[in-house]
Design an enzyme around this catalytic site. Structure first.
Site, short mmCIF file in Angstrom:
data_model
loop_
_atom_site.label_atom_id
_atom_site.label_comp_id
_atom_site.label_asym_id
_atom_site.label_seq_id
_atom_site.Cartn_x
_atom_site.Cartn_y
_atom_site.Cartn_z
N ARG A 6 27.89 5.37 57.73
CA ARG A 6 27.55 3.75 57.46
C ARG A 6 26.94 3.41 56.36
O ARG A 6 26.41 4.03 55.78
CB ARG A 6 26.13 3.64 58.69
CG ARG A 6 26.02 2.38 58.06
CD ARG A 6 24.37 2.11 59.64
NE ARG A 6 23.27 3.03 59.59
CZ ARG A 6 22.80 3.87 58.62
NH1 ARG A 6 22.55 2.60 57.40
NH2 ARG A 6 21.58 4.04 59.30
N HIS A 41 21.37 -0.26 58.02
CA HIS A 41 21.00 0.17 59.98
C HIS A 41 21.60 -1.35 60.42
O HIS A 41 22.50 -1.09 61.07
CB HIS A 41 20.34 0.78 60.54
CG HIS A 41 20.35 0.68 61.91
ND1 HIS A 41 21.20 1.67 62.80
CD2 HIS A 41 19.62 0.06 62.67
CE1 HIS A 41 20.65 1.39 64.19
NE2 HIS A 41 19.49 -0.05 63.67
N TYR A 47 15.90 5.88 52.84
CA TYR A 47 15.82 7.62 53.56
C TYR A 47 16.84 8.37 52.90
O TYR A 47 17.00 9.32 53.23
CB TYR A 47 15.43 7.39 54.80
CG TYR A 47 16.01 6.70 54.83
CD1 TYR A 47 17.97 6.27 55.13
CD2 TYR A 47 16.20 4.75 56.03
CE1 TYR A 47 18.54 6.09 56.23
CE2 TYR A 47 17.39 3.53 56.67
CZ TYR A 47 18.33 4.49 56.56
OH TYR A 47 18.86 3.06 57.64
#
Length: 366
Positions: A256, A260, A269
């Site tokens: 990805r 998200h 992160y």
């Protein structure tokens, strides 16, 4: 514990060179220059649609969007492997699958704009609308496939989900039921390496495809950024399901590239170096390099593809901005297939509540 090394199926290297794989190359032997160009067109169009929808959300026109940039090959390759009679159960990121199934871009954003429970009629394209509850669609797909088997329908049912969904109980139940009943489900896992902020390695110490062995079903791990490999693997998996051989698990290794959802900040992160490494494996660039390496395209082709992508994006934008604000009472429509007394009471009660406001036109709430 020593985890055995797995090698994902690959037919196109990141630099555009072909890979001969005796087990899978024959499955795409019919994919010639014209078909490769069509696949490239799909990849470019869906990336442009994704960028347009993301921009609309940033401009306040959508409440939320789940970007899929980076996962185009996993979705286009698998969707183009399906027959029209096959049935698709989606999660919330399969915008490219929707495009390949024939969903009008103008119908892709109604749910995300908050204008409707759904964007398109599933019966028109044999594909459900986005499912926000993680993993629930696995059970829906399994039930549908069980019914298809009982009806004697020679179809494949495919369910899309992410790596995070494999940690959900619903998905384990679906895998177990599918094996027990011999349901023709293709479990298509897009392992994009992040379940929001949780990396795959904290969810499973082994490749996700190996989990399928515990349920007693065959599984294949494929390079999810290689559209040709995904097409070949999914064709074989779908044929397995249609022939009555039961379920099949596909793990497509992809990444990805964005957040998200548009409410997420992936910079908190994951390391920039990881993103750069995956950019070198970009699924769109990979197929473009193959087309150029084999002299199958020219400048006019790329101009035509860019024009098609722009037209599709404009249709999505126009369709979004032209969506009417729904009447409040339409929230009770299509909850059940037939009229239900509970819904009727709730509708009447809410209509009365709306009518209680002195500045509300009674006719408008009927």
């Amino acid at each position: 514990m020593v985890v055995p090394k797995t090698y994902p199926v690959q037919l196109i290297q990141p630099d555009g060179q072909r890979v001969h794989n005796p087990a899978y190359s024959a499955s795409v032997a019919d994919i010639g220059p014209a078909q490769l160009r069509d696949l490239y067109r799909d990849l470019v169009v869906v990336r442009r649609l994704d960028a347009e929808a993301t921009a609309l959300q940033r401009q306040g026109e959508l409440g939320l969007w789940a970007p899929m940039t980076g996962q185009e090959a996993a979705q286009v390759g698998s969707a183009r492997a399906l027959d029209a009679d096959d049935y698709v159960f989606t999660s919330y990121r399969e915008h490219a699958v929707a495009w390949c199934r024939g969903v009008d871009p103008a119908d892709m954003t109604a749910l995300w704009r908050g204008c409707a429970h759904s964007g398109w009629n599933p019966a028109d394209v044999n594909m459900t609308n986005p499912a926000i509850v993680v993993g629930a669609q696995g059970l829906h797909a399994t039930g549908y496939a069980m019914g298809a088997k009982l009806d004697g329908a020679d179809i494949a049912t495919i369910v899309y989900f992410g790596d995070g969904a494999t940690s959900e109980g619903d998905m384990s139940e679906a895998l177990g039921f599918a094996v027990a009943w011999g349901a023709g489900v293709v479990f298509f896992c897009q392992n994009n390496h992040w379940a929001i902020s949780a990396p795959t390695q904290v969810q499973s110490p082994v490749p996700l495809a190996q989990r399928a062995a515990g349920f007693g079903m065959p599984a294949v791990q494929v390079d999810g950024n290689d559209v040709l490999a995904v097409l070949a693997v999914t064709r074989q998996a779908a044929r397995h399901a249609r022939e009555g051989s039961g379920p099949f698990f596909v793990e497509a290794l992809t990444y990805r590239m964005g957040p998200h959802t548009t409410s997420d900040d992936p910079g908190r992160y994951r390391a920039p170096a990881d993103l750069e490494a995956w950019k070198a494996r970009d699924p769109v660039d990979r197929l473009r390099r193959l087309l150029e390496r084999e002299s199958l395209v020219d400048a006019a082709f790329f101009d035509d593809v860019d024009s098609a992508a722009g037209d599709a994006a404009m249709r999505l934008r126009r369709g979004t901005l032209e969506l009417p604000d729904p009447h409040p009472l339409t929230m009770f429509d299509h909850v059940y297939a037939t009229e239900h007394s509970l819904i009727a009471r709730e509708r009447a009660g809410y209509a009365g509540y709306l009518a209680s406001f002195t500045d509300t036109d009674e006719e408008a709430v009927r």
